[in-house]
Scaffold this motif. Structure first.
Motif, PDB file in Angstrom:
ATOM      1  N   UNK A 108       0.747  -1.198   0.173  1.00  0.00           N
ATOM      2  CA  UNK A 108      -0.284   0.149  -0.357  1.00  0.00           C
ATOM      3  C   UNK A 108       0.884   0.722   0.189  1.00  0.00           C
ATOM      4  N   UNK A 109       1.980   1.378   0.545  1.00  0.00           N
ATOM      5  CA  UNK A 109       2.243   2.627   1.024  1.00  0.00           C
ATOM      6  C   UNK A 109       3.537   2.622  -0.410  1.00  0.00           C
ATOM      7  N   UNK A 110       3.930   1.086  -1.305  1.00  0.00           N
ATOM      8  CA  UNK A 110       4.069   1.132  -2.312  1.00  0.00           C
ATOM      9  C   UNK A 110       3.557   1.935  -3.570  1.00  0.00           C
ATOM     10  N   UNK A 111       2.317   1.458  -3.334  1.00  0.00           N
ATOM     11  CA  UNK A 111       1.553   2.217  -4.591  1.00  0.00           C
ATOM     12  C   UNK A 111       0.958   3.811  -3.822  1.00  0.00           C
ATOM     13  N   UNK A 112       1.536   4.289  -2.937  1.00  0.00           N
ATOM     14  CA  UNK A 112       1.088   5.750  -2.586  1.00  0.00           C
ATOM     15  C   UNK A 112       2.007   6.657  -3.338  1.00  0.00           C
ATOM     16  N   UNK A 113       3.309   5.360  -2.987  1.00  0.00           N
ATOM     17  CA  UNK A 113       4.271   6.415  -3.386  1.00  0.00           C
ATOM     18  C   UNK A 113       4.618   6.362  -5.395  1.00  0.00           C
ATOM     19  N   UNK A 136      11.860   3.298   2.884  1.00  0.00           N
ATOM     20  CA  UNK A 136      13.186   2.613   3.287  1.00  0.00           C
ATOM     21  C   UNK A 136      11.479   1.543   4.342  1.00  0.00           C
ATOM     22  N   UNK A 137      11.068   0.755   3.705  1.00  0.00           N
ATOM     23  CA  UNK A 137      10.603  -0.358   4.346  1.00  0.00           C
ATOM     24  C   UNK A 137      10.603  -1.592   4.380  1.00  0.00           C
ATOM     25  N   UNK A 138       9.642  -2.572   5.559  1.00  0.00           N
ATOM     26  CA  UNK A 138      10.251  -3.737   5.816  1.00  0.00           C
ATOM     27  C   UNK A 138       9.507  -5.042   4.987  1.00  0.00           C
ATOM     28  N   UNK A 139      10.140  -6.038   4.516  1.00  0.00           N
ATOM     29  CA  UNK A 139       9.505  -6.631   4.160  1.00  0.00           C
ATOM     30  C   UNK A 139       7.943  -7.024   3.644  1.00  0.00           C
ATOM     31  N   UNK A 140       7.190  -6.935   5.199  1.00  0.00           N
ATOM     32  CA  UNK A 140       6.350  -6.856   5.232  1.00  0.00           C
ATOM     33  C   UNK A 140       5.743  -6.143   6.770  1.00  0.00           C
ATOM     34  N   UNK A 170      -4.084   3.706   2.113  1.00  0.00           N
ATOM     35  CA  UNK A 170      -3.251   3.929   0.849  1.00  0.00           C
ATOM     36  C   UNK A 170      -3.589   5.524   0.826  1.00  0.00           C
ATOM     37  N   UNK A 171      -4.878   6.003   0.833  1.00  0.00           N
ATOM     38  CA  UNK A 171      -5.310   7.769   1.181  1.00  0.00           C
ATOM     39  C   UNK A 171      -5.480   8.637   1.782  1.00  0.00           C
ATOM     40  N   UNK A 172      -4.327   7.469   3.036  1.00  0.00           N
ATOM     41  CA  UNK A 172      -3.735   8.489   4.246  1.00  0.00           C
ATOM     42  C   UNK A 172      -2.527   9.170   3.948  1.00  0.00           C
ATOM     43  N   UNK A 173      -2.072   7.816   2.569  1.00  0.00           N
ATOM     44  CA  UNK A 173      -0.189   7.904   2.992  1.00  0.00           C
ATOM     45  C   UNK A 173       0.257   8.594   1.484  1.00  0.00           C
ATOM     46  N   UNK A 178      -4.157  -3.876  10.919  1.00  0.00           N
ATOM     47  CA  UNK A 178      -5.880  -3.939  10.285  1.00  0.00           C
ATOM     48  C   UNK A 178      -6.016  -2.250  10.124  1.00  0.00           C
ATOM     49  N   UNK A 179      -6.912  -2.654   8.560  1.00  0.00           N
ATOM     50  CA  UNK A 179      -7.315  -1.444   8.364  1.00  0.00           C
ATOM     51  C   UNK A 179      -7.643  -1.895   7.052  1.00  0.00           C
ATOM     52  N   UNK A 180      -8.838  -0.729   6.557  1.00  0.00           N
ATOM     53  CA  UNK A 180      -9.138  -0.670   5.246  1.00  0.00           C
ATOM     54  C   UNK A 180      -7.837  -0.412   4.519  1.00  0.00           C
ATOM     55  N   UNK A 181      -7.729  -0.828   3.464  1.00  0.00           N
ATOM     56  CA  UNK A 181      -6.247  -1.056   2.436  1.00  0.00           C
ATOM     57  C   UNK A 181      -7.090   0.630   1.113  1.00  0.00           C
ATOM     58  N   UNK A 182      -7.882   0.502   1.212  1.00  0.00           N
ATOM     59  CA  UNK A 182      -8.327   1.999   0.102  1.00  0.00           C
ATOM     60  C   UNK A 182      -7.705   3.639   1.205  1.00  0.00           C
ATOM     61  N   UNK A 183      -8.297   3.306   2.732  1.00  0.00           N
ATOM     62  CA  UNK A 183      -8.170   4.469   3.581  1.00  0.00           C
ATOM     63  C   UNK A 183      -6.473   4.545   3.751  1.00  0.00           C
TER      64      UNK A 183
END
Length: 338
Positions: free
Chosen positions: A189-194, A211-215, A226-229, A219-224
């Protein structure tokens, strides 16, 4: 169940006075609301034991009805005065019921502020659109400024559409009517936001670093999320001069109770936020006002939406900034429990 039991359990303060001016009844809530001890006021003259002016004045006037009464600690109460009568209709005294309505008054003020702000933010671009349309009509398509004026109309209409979309989003999230939350991996999700923000960064020759970990399962709503990021990263790009840098990082930390936390930081080398504005950056419609930010587009709702999204999943968000050196937004999200 007795009447005294009911009066003792209610959060509303109740004080009753007979026609001779003696306090016949004071329930337990008068202590918290007025600072009075019930057992020290009952049976004594009200004007002797109550030194709070607005309440004394209310009893002196003795006019039944509903009014607002400021409380000693700054809160606001709704005061309902009634005449106490016998079963035969004979008046025997007065009673006042005080209900704390501070929250309702604050909500009413927030609603008024919201309506006033939205009215202004929608009215201004509508005026721009109408004015440009009049200029186009008068000048005709051969006018050298025709293309620019058409683009100005398009940009202004897009701003209005963005504002309405943001208002609908924040309303749905706050009302709990948003997408379902589920265990999800934060990293893609962070990579998509970038990826979404990268074209804007490239236009300004701003470097995006990750600088992100492998995983990182939260618990969240993915679309939201992503919106926040996207909001946080895009803010960094918007308020960073050309040649600057925006960095997105995520890391785990373990809590004392065994619950883990994923900490996300979005840092930029931009304009920074003045200290006087830091307490307000997450407020709806708040925008830092300066000559440097005057021409940067935005609805003033992005950070308010981001905070609402983060807090809706049990997370926290904070900001640190020094004017002229950059800003860091930190988001802490609980790790999804297995």
């Amino acid at each position: 169940m007795t009447m005294l039991g009911v009066l003792g359990s209610t959060a509303d303060a109740v004080i009753a006075m007979n026609q001779g001016g003696l306090v016949l009844l004071a329930n337990g809530a008068v202590r918290q609301m007025l600072g009075l001890a019930p057992d020290t006021v009952e049976g004594r003259p009200l004007l002797e034991v109550v030194d709070y002016g607005p309440l004394r004045e209310l009893f002196v006037k003795g006019t039944p009805g509903i009014s607002e009464l400021p409380l000693p600690d700054g809160r606001i109460a709704q005061a309902s005065m009634v005449q106490v009568v016998t079963p035969f209709g004979e008046p025997v005294g007065l009673a006042v019921v005080l209900r704390d309505i501070t929250l309702l008054k604050n909500l009413e003020q927030m609603k008024n502020d919201f309506v006033n702000t939205v009215s202004h933010d929608l009215k201004s671009p509508i005026t721009v659109i109408a004015g440009l349309a009049d200029l186009l009509r008068m000048a005709g398509p051969t006018n050298p400024g025709f293309e620019k004026q058409c683009q100005d109309i398009r940009d202004t209409a897009q701003h209005m559409a963005d504002l309405v979309t943001d208002l609908l989003d924040i309303g749905k999230i706050e009302a709990g009517l948003d997408a379902a939350r589920e265990p999800m991996d934060l990293v893609p999700v962070a990579e998509e936001a970038l990826r979404i923000v990268r074209p804007n960064a490239q236009r300004k020759t701003i470097e995006l670093r990750a600088d992100l970990p492998a995983e990182a399962i939260v618990t969240a709503a993915p679309i939201r999320l992503k919106q926040a990021l996207v909001n946080l990263i895009d803010n960094g790009v918007k308020y960073t001069p050309s040649g600057g840098k925006v960095t997105v990082s995520a890391a785990f930390s373990a809590g004392g109770d065994g619950a883990g936390t994923v900490t996300i930081r979005v840092s930029d080398t931009g304009l920074g936020i003045p200290a006087r504005d830091l307490p307000h950056v997450f407020d709806k419609f708040y925008r830092v006002k300066s000559t440097a930010t005057r021409d940067i587009a935005g609805t003033g709702l992005g950070l308010a939406i981001t905070r609402t999204i983060v807090e809706s999943v049990g997370g926290r968000i904070r900001v640190e900034s020094v004017g002229g050196t950059g800003t860091t937004f930190t988001v802490e999200l609980p790790v999804a429990r297995a």
